[in-house]
Every structure is written in C-alpha cells, then in structure tokens.
Scaffold this motif. Structure first.
Motif, PDB file in Angstrom:
ATOM      1  N   SER A  45       0.832  -1.205   0.000  1.00  0.00           N
ATOM      2  CA  SER A  45       0.000   0.000   0.000  1.00  0.00           C
ATOM      3  C   SER A  45       0.871   1.261   0.000  1.00  0.00           C
ATOM      4  O   SER A  45       1.910   1.314   0.664  1.00  0.00           O
ATOM      5  CB  SER A  45      -0.907  -0.006   1.234  1.00  0.00           C
ATOM      6  OG  SER A  45      -1.699   1.160   1.271  1.00  0.00           O
ATOM      7  N   ARG A  46       0.433   2.269  -0.742  1.00  0.00           N
ATOM      8  CA  ARG A  46       1.130   3.546  -0.777  1.00  0.00           C
ATOM      9  C   ARG A  46       0.090   4.670  -0.846  1.00  0.00           C
ATOM     10  O   ARG A  46      -0.995   4.484  -1.403  1.00  0.00           O
ATOM     11  CB  ARG A  46       2.051   3.649  -1.992  1.00  0.00           C
ATOM     12  CG  ARG A  46       3.217   2.673  -1.996  1.00  0.00           C
ATOM     13  CD  ARG A  46       4.209   2.972  -0.870  1.00  0.00           C
ATOM     14  NE  ARG A  46       5.379   2.093  -0.942  1.00  0.00           N
ATOM     15  CZ  ARG A  46       5.443   0.863  -0.426  1.00  0.00           C
ATOM     16  NH1 ARG A  46       4.380   0.347   0.183  1.00  0.00           N
ATOM     17  NH2 ARG A  46       6.540   0.147  -0.523  1.00  0.00           N
ATOM     18  N   PRO A  47       0.386   5.852  -0.313  1.00  0.00           N
ATOM     19  CA  PRO A  47      -0.572   6.960  -0.400  1.00  0.00           C
ATOM     20  C   PRO A  47      -0.888   7.324  -1.846  1.00  0.00           C
ATOM     21  O   PRO A  47      -0.038   7.197  -2.733  1.00  0.00           O
ATOM     22  CB  PRO A  47       0.160   8.111   0.303  1.00  0.00           C
ATOM     23  CG  PRO A  47       1.167   7.448   1.182  1.00  0.00           C
ATOM     24  CD  PRO A  47       1.590   6.210   0.440  1.00  0.00           C
ATOM     25  N   VAL A  52      -0.320  13.261   0.485  1.00  0.00           N
ATOM     26  CA  VAL A  52       0.515  13.613   1.640  1.00  0.00           C
ATOM     27  C   VAL A  52       0.860  15.101   1.606  1.00  0.00           C
ATOM     28  O   VAL A  52       0.784  15.790   2.629  1.00  0.00           O
ATOM     29  CB  VAL A  52       1.781  12.744   1.691  1.00  0.00           C
ATOM     30  CG1 VAL A  52       2.749  13.260   2.760  1.00  0.00           C
ATOM     31  CG2 VAL A  52       1.421  11.295   1.971  1.00  0.00           C
ATOM     32  N   ALA A  53       1.216  15.605   0.444  1.00  0.00           N
ATOM     33  CA  ALA A  53       1.516  17.034   0.318  1.00  0.00           C
ATOM     34  C   ALA A  53       0.293  17.886   0.642  1.00  0.00           C
ATOM     35  O   ALA A  53       0.401  18.934   1.305  1.00  0.00           O
ATOM     36  CB  ALA A  53       2.016  17.344  -1.092  1.00  0.00           C
ATOM     37  N   ALA A  54      -0.890  17.419   0.210  1.00  0.00           N
ATOM     38  CA  ALA A  54      -2.122  18.162   0.502  1.00  0.00           C
ATOM     39  C   ALA A  54      -2.403  18.185   2.002  1.00  0.00           C
ATOM     40  O   ALA A  54      -2.830  19.208   2.555  1.00  0.00           O
ATOM     41  CB  ALA A  54      -3.296  17.546  -0.255  1.00  0.00           C
ATOM     42  N   GLY A  80       3.955   5.285   4.340  1.00  0.00           N
ATOM     43  CA  GLY A  80       3.278   6.537   4.038  1.00  0.00           C
ATOM     44  C   GLY A  80       4.107   7.589   3.345  1.00  0.00           C
ATOM     45  O   GLY A  80       3.549   8.529   2.771  1.00  0.00           O
ATOM     46  N   ASP A  81       5.453   7.471   3.413  1.00  0.00           N
ATOM     47  CA  ASP A  81       6.307   8.479   2.799  1.00  0.00           C
ATOM     48  C   ASP A  81       5.833   9.875   3.205  1.00  0.00           C
ATOM     49  O   ASP A  81       5.547  10.733   2.364  1.00  0.00           O
ATOM     50  CB  ASP A  81       6.305   8.316   1.278  1.00  0.00           C
ATOM     51  CG  ASP A  81       7.396   9.133   0.596  1.00  0.00           C
ATOM     52  OD1 ASP A  81       8.383   9.490   1.268  1.00  0.00           O
ATOM     53  OD2 ASP A  81       7.254   9.439  -0.608  1.00  0.00           O
ATOM     54  N   LEU A  82       5.768  10.122   4.520  1.00  0.00           N
ATOM     55  CA  LEU A  82       5.119  11.322   5.053  1.00  0.00           C
ATOM     56  C   LEU A  82       5.935  12.593   4.870  1.00  0.00           C
ATOM     57  O   LEU A  82       5.391  13.697   4.904  1.00  0.00           O
ATOM     58  CB  LEU A  82       4.795  11.109   6.533  1.00  0.00           C
ATOM     59  CG  LEU A  82       3.869   9.934   6.845  1.00  0.00           C
ATOM     60  CD1 LEU A  82       3.591   9.859   8.331  1.00  0.00           C
ATOM     61  CD2 LEU A  82       2.568  10.038   6.067  1.00  0.00           C
TER      62      LEU A  82
END
Length: 275
Positions: A45-47, A52-54, A80-82
């Motif tokens: 799973s990935r965003p 994330v930027a939003a 999540g690569d937050l």
C-alpha cells in the motif's frame, strides 16, 4: 476548485465551522481506502499521489491533522512516505485503533501493553487456515491485533464468509472480538475502536469542529463518535471515501467522495478556501 457541500444539515454546519475557525478544527483520516487505495497485498500500500503534500498544507491551516488507522504506527511511517508532514506541529498518528500513538513532538511510538489473548490467537491461526483449505488467505500480524485477509484468496467472498464462525470461536476463547472489514477479519481486544481515538484527539486539542474520513466498517465507530461529540456542542463532519463494498458507511456519511482521489480533491478544495 469547488468545495463540495455536505448533504446533511449537521454535516454542512460542521464544514462551516471548520471554514470559519480552522484553528479550532481537527481533521482525522483513515489510511487504507482513504489516503491510499485498497490493494491485494497490504504491504504494498502507498498513499495516493499528492495526498501527503495536501495534508501537509492542511496541517498548517487547521488546529490538528491525524491519521487514525487499524495498522500499526510503524506501517504508516514505513509506507506513508510522510516527508515534511511528519515534522509539522499538531500532526499525529493513532495506530491499531488508538492502542499506539506517534506525534510530531516525541517522534516515538507509545503503545499500550499487548493483550495476552492476541498472541494465543495468532498461534492458532496457521493451522486453522490450513484446515479451511482456502488458497491465498493471509495473516497480518499487527502486534496489538491480528488480521486474516481474504482478498487474494481463490474465492474471496466465500473464504470471508466461511472463516467468520471459526475465527469467532478463536476470539471467544482468548477474550477478543472479531471485527469485519473489506475482505478482512481482525481479532483484537474488545472496546478498542477508532471512535475512542477520535475523541482523544478532540479532548487534547479542545476543538470546536471535527471531521473524520473513513471507508470501512471499522470507521463506523468514528462516525458514532462524531455524532456523540455533536451532542456536546462540537460541530462534526462525516466523510465516506466511497466504496460499493461498504454501503453501511455511505448511508451514515454527511458527504461521499470518490475514494482516495475524491479525498484529495476535497482536501485541496478545503486548502484553497482556507489559505
């Protein structure tokens, strides 16, 4: 970009309160099915691109932004690569339905003790699934709970239905509850749900308005919490990241958006109005 209006009067009032006093508003999001598309393998799973930027822009405009998920916090941080979002003040992650917490200030995970029944149930599951004979069924170890996924089974719906009764028996033996979701059956301690986590967010930040974005049966408890909070004077908005698999959530929502792309569109529209 047009900001969509909730269909219910209470939901419209919730959105208005967020727009009028954003620094007194908390917005909380489930991860899978809301910020990320549902996939057959939970580990992949990935965003959704751009979300994330939003959320990072949103977190600078409102009182707080949270992710409330059934996943362990470590999964969200890993998948999540937050980026910069994780460094923003008043951003937090509530994992395993609130049994774990991570926030920007501590940069650490605080967990409740793992219930003994979870480990005992986990040990029984491989033999149970082997005996059931459904190929492709997988076990996800969440440390504080354990989930059985049937989405990749040869017959996903059949496996889901057939496994409910034996999993209920395992859960009963070990003091756990079985919580169904989108092709997943999760064994976890009773009384733990996203609603309590959402109420913790509201209590901590003392907000005037709250919004929750969900997509699955586990999010019904958060919708319940929004309705309880309304009775105490907190404005609330319930948003469903739409899915044909979970009509019960859509029936309870103030606003339905088209999955993670719709969530992104709504957040970006809200950012435009607030900046």
């Amino acid at each position: 970009m047009v900001l969509r209006t909730p269909e219910s009067e209470a939901g419209a009032a919730g959105l208005t309160a967020i727009l009028e006093q954003p620094q007194e508003a908390s917005l909380a999001f489930d991860f899978d099915g809301v910020l990320s598309p549902i996939v057959a393998d939970p580990g992949s799973s990935r965003p959704y691109p751009g979300v994330v930027a939003a959320l990072g822009r949103l977190a600078e405009l409102v009182g707080s932004v949270s992710i409330i998920t059934g996943r362990p916090v470590a999964d969200v941080l890993r998948l999540g690569d937050l980026g910069e979002l994780a460094a923003l003040e008043h951003f937090s992650i509530y994992g395993v339905y609130g049994m774990q917490r991570w926030d920007w200030a501590s940069r650490s995970v605080v967990s409740e003790p793992v219930p003994a029944g979870v480990a005992a149930a986990r040990a029984e599951l491989p033999a149970l699934l082997d005996a059931a004979g459904f190929g492709g069924v997988s076990i996800e170890d969440k440390a504080m709970s354990v989930a059985v996924h049937t989405r990749r089974a040869d017959a996903p719906q059949e496996a889901f239905a057939a496994l409910r009764e034996p999993l209920n028996a395992v859960a009963a033996r070990h003091g756990l509850a079985v919580e169904p979701g989108r092709m997943v059956l999760e064994l976890r301690p009773p009384g733990i749900d996203k609603g309590h986590a959402l109420e913790s967010v509201v209590a901590e930040h003392r907000v005037r308005a709250v919004a929750y974005f969900g997509d699955d049966l586990g999010d019904l408890a958060a919708f319940d919490a929004v309705e309880r909070l309304r009775e105490t004077g907190v404005f609330g908005l319930k948003v469903c990241s739409g899915s044909d698999e979970v009509p019960r959530l859509a029936e309870r929502a103030d606003l339905i958006v088209d999955g993670p792309p719709g969530v992104l569109e709504f957040v970006e529209s809200l950012n435009e109005r607030l900046k």
